[in-house]
Scaffold this active site. Structure first.
Site, mmCIF file in Angstrom:
data_model
loop_
_atom_site.group_PDB
_atom_site.id
_atom_site.type_symbol
_atom_site.label_atom_id
_atom_site.label_comp_id
_atom_site.label_asym_id
_atom_site.label_seq_id
_atom_site.Cartn_x
_atom_site.Cartn_y
_atom_site.Cartn_z
ATOM 1 N N PRO A 167 72.783 -13.995 -34.743
ATOM 2 C CG PRO A 167 72.232 -14.734 -36.870
ATOM 3 C CD PRO A 167 73.222 -14.922 -35.776
ATOM 4 C CB THR A 168 67.710 -11.673 -32.492
ATOM 5 O OG1 THR A 168 68.558 -10.541 -32.294
ATOM 6 C CG2 THR A 168 66.702 -11.751 -31.373
ATOM 7 N N GLY A 169 67.628 -15.018 -31.861
ATOM 8 C CA GLY A 169 66.795 -16.184 -32.068
ATOM 9 C C GLY A 169 67.553 -17.394 -32.531
ATOM 10 C CB CYS A 170 70.881 -17.855 -33.984
ATOM 11 S SG CYS A 170 71.015 -18.561 -35.607
ATOM 12 C CB VAL A 171 69.599 -22.345 -30.444
ATOM 13 C CG1 VAL A 171 69.939 -22.947 -29.079
ATOM 14 C CG2 VAL A 171 68.139 -21.957 -30.500
#
Lengths: 129, 111, 99
Positions: free
Chosen positions: B107-111
């Site tokens: 997911p976008t924004g998941c590190v």
């Protein structure tokens, strides 16, 4: 993202994104969209402004099959689920580019230059793309 | 680049185990990926995996966990739209782990 | 000569510079963000219409489609695919790219 960052004293800031570039020709539009999605985790009061060629980001009917790029226009419709609901489009920019409200992929509020000016003035932080 | 073996075929994945080519995906690949995490996929897992695939198809992104939880709640009911339920199904993180099995990017924004 | 323009006419002066010095009979191919110059009903439309008296104007179809504007192309502008792009480059001996 850590909870401490998100809750940072519980102060909600007004955060405005200003999009002025067309999609695909440069990477600004996609970068902006990704920052908006990531930033949505911080529970701020987000406004997204589209003006100048940025209004073309929201054009319906984008089809990137032949040019083999990623079509990211459907992602603008996901913004509502991220609680990013204040989308503003400058009317003058649309008029000079042959666009009307029916051309846009998401519901937006269409604003005059004067109103856009006021929305920008109201922000605590502005991120420009 | 790494790869996983599924049904005698070698499928390309990145260093974290996410599919390199989304079009490679099939249910068998999801099951093999889950097996590697000691996870047996049941109908509850599939419900979330299929939901994620539909979400991606519509919006061209993998949703953040907060967004996923809310959307699952809307579609499948409040007993499933909460992080306790989703973390029980996917202990490595519902967005991260389920997205991997669904053949989606992280997911976008998941590190 | 073939002139290619890849910048939006609203964001850069590439198209205007091109039109200022392009010789009558030379062709203009709009690509990437330059395809916004091929649209009807914009601030740039009269300029491009005027230019079409002296130049054949083309626009790259895959770039129009990517931007969702293929239905708004100005009458008289010819759309070409990648093969057509190559044909134009072959047909005109020199290419000036207005970057």
């Amino acid at each position: 993202m850590s909870d401490e960052m998100m809750e940072d004293e519980g102060v909600v800031k007004k955060l405005g994104y200003v999009n002025r570039k067309a999609p695909y020709g440069t990477v600004y539009a996609l970068e902006s969209l990704e920052v908006v999605l990531i930033g949505a985790a911080f529970d701020q009061d987000v406004s997204v402004i589209f003006m100048d060629d940025g209004v073309y980001q929201l054009k319906k009917g984008q089809d990137t099959k032949a040019s083999e790029m990623k079509n990211f226009s459907p992602t603008y419709r996901a913004l509502e689920g991220y609680d990013v609901e204040k989308l503003y489009v400058e009317k003058e920019s649309m008029d000079t580019r042959g666009l009307s409200a029916d051309d846009l992929i998401v519901p937006v509020e269409i604003k005059s230059s004067e109103e856009i000016m006021q929305i920008m003035e109201d922000q605590d932080i502005i991120l420009s793309f | 680049m790494s790869a996983i073996e599924v049904g005698g075929k070698s499928i390309e994945v990145d260093e974290e185990g996410y599919l390199t080519n989304r079009d490679d995906w099939n249910e068998e690949i999801a099951a093999v990926m889950a097996k590697e995490d000691d996870c047996d996929l049941d109908s509850n897992h599939w419900e979330v995996i299929n939901f994620l695939r539909e979400y991606y198809e519509e919006y061209q992104i993998a949703p953040a966990v907060r967004v996923l939880t809310k959307a699952i709640g809307k579609k499948l009911g409040a007993d499933k739209g909460n992080s306790k339920y989703l973390y029980e199904l996917f202990p490595y993180g519902p967005a991260k782990q389920a997205c991997k099995y669904a053949g989606l990017p992280k997911p976008t924004g998941c590190v | 000569m073939l002139h290619t323009v890849n910048k939006s006419p609203f964001q850069a002066n590439a198209l205007l510079s091109c039109l200022r010095v392009a010789k009558k009979g030379s062709a203009i191919l709009l690509i990437e963000d330059g395809v916004y110059g091929a649209l009807d009903g914009t601030k740039a439309t009269p300029t491009v219409q005027e230019a079409m008296k002296n130049h054949k104007v083309y626009a790259l179809a895959p770039d129009l489609e990517a931007r969702g504007v293929q239905d708004k192309v100005l009458k008289g502008v010819e759309t070409v695919d990648y093969g057509g792009f190559v044909d134009l480059v072959a047909e005109y001996d020199t290419v000036q790219a207005w970057l």
